[in-house]
Design a protein around this motif. Structure first.
Motif, PDB file in Angstrom:
ATOM      1  N   UNK A  62     -17.084  13.020  86.259  1.00  0.00           N
ATOM      2  CA  UNK A  62     -16.601  13.898  87.338  1.00  0.00           C
ATOM      3  C   UNK A  62     -17.150  13.389  88.669  1.00  0.00           C
ATOM      4  N   UNK A  63     -18.455  13.072  88.666  1.00  0.00           N
ATOM      5  CA  UNK A  63     -19.098  12.603  89.896  1.00  0.00           C
ATOM      6  C   UNK A  63     -18.435  11.326  90.405  1.00  0.00           C
ATOM      7  N   UNK A  67     -12.833  12.022  86.286  1.00  0.00           N
ATOM      8  CA  UNK A  67     -12.437  13.233  85.563  1.00  0.00           C
ATOM      9  C   UNK A  67     -12.485  14.428  86.503  1.00  0.00           C
ATOM     10  N   UNK A  68     -11.579  15.367  86.271  1.00  0.00           N
ATOM     11  CA  UNK A  68     -11.504  16.586  87.050  1.00  0.00           C
ATOM     12  C   UNK A  68     -11.820  17.767  86.136  1.00  0.00           C
ATOM     13  N   UNK A  69     -12.645  18.690  86.637  1.00  0.00           N
ATOM     14  CA  UNK A  69     -12.974  19.897  85.875  1.00  0.00           C
ATOM     15  C   UNK A  69     -12.205  21.074  86.450  1.00  0.00           C
ATOM     16  N   UNK A  79     -14.113  25.931  80.841  1.00  0.00           N
ATOM     17  CA  UNK A  79     -13.564  24.871  81.677  1.00  0.00           C
ATOM     18  C   UNK A  79     -12.746  23.928  80.820  1.00  0.00           C
ATOM     19  N   UNK A  80     -11.742  23.341  81.432  1.00  0.00           N
ATOM     20  CA  UNK A  80     -11.014  22.260  80.776  1.00  0.00           C
ATOM     21  C   UNK A  80     -11.100  21.026  81.673  1.00  0.00           C
ATOM     22  N   UNK A 127     -13.317  18.529  96.583  1.00  0.00           N
ATOM     23  CA  UNK A 127     -13.203  19.979  96.458  1.00  0.00           C
ATOM     24  C   UNK A 127     -12.368  20.289  95.238  1.00  0.00           C
ATOM     25  N   UNK A 128     -12.461  21.527  94.786  1.00  0.00           N
ATOM     26  CA  UNK A 128     -11.570  21.943  93.706  1.00  0.00           C
ATOM     27  C   UNK A 128     -11.006  23.297  94.079  1.00  0.00           C
TER      28      UNK A 128
END
Ligand code: ZN
Ligand code: ZN
Ligand code: ZN
Length: 142
Positions: A62-63, A67-69, A79-80, A127-128
């Motif tokens: 993710x970092x 990958x996106x959470x 979470x997926x 951002x998410x």
């Protein structure tokens, strides 16, 4: 797999067997596996891998922007995950009834307009954002 290898290398990381297994599981279980789904899949090849290890690898991926959470309030705060490397930045529609996520090719955030972040000396790197509502199937069932 080459894309991920390059991305990891460019940031000074190696594509270890574990990271490779997690990425392969993300692809095999797509779209939107949970960490438990990924763990189950990786365990078929490497029975000793713990869920903690899966989380650690996911956090790194993710970092690195591979990958996106996506946070799902509908499934007890679970979470997926999805692979986003090489994809356009995008957001998700999340159904509050069935908990399903869908990709939406839209982003309302203009980073340079985040004046308050700048005032605080904060550098935004990502951002998410999730949109919550009801999917077509659930809407008609209400
Ligand atoms: Zn739904
Ligand atoms: Zn997506
Ligand atoms: Zn965005």
């Amino acid at each position: 797999m080459d894309t991920y290898l390059h991305l990891l290398r460019s940031k000074g990381f190696k594509l270890t067997p574990q990271r490779r297994a997690v990425i392969a599981a993300l692809e095999a279980c797509a779209p939107f596996p949970t960490a438990q789904d990924i763990h189950r899949h990786v365990k078929t090849q490497a029975p000793d891998v713990s869920l903690d290890t899966i989380y650690r690898n996911l956090t790194l991926l993710i970092r690195l922007g591979i990958v996106n959470q996506i946070n799902l309030p509908g499934r007890g705060g679970g979470s997926v995950f999805e692979i986003v490397a090489g994809q356009r930045h995008h957001h998700h529609l999340i159904c509050l009834a069935c908990g399903q996520a869908r990709c939406i090719d839209y982003c309302p955030i203009v980073p340079h307009e985040l004046a308050q972040a700048k005032e605080q000396g904060f550098t935004v790197v990502s951002h998410s954002l999730e949109f919550y509502g009801y999917c077509r199937d659930c809407r008609t069932a209400i």
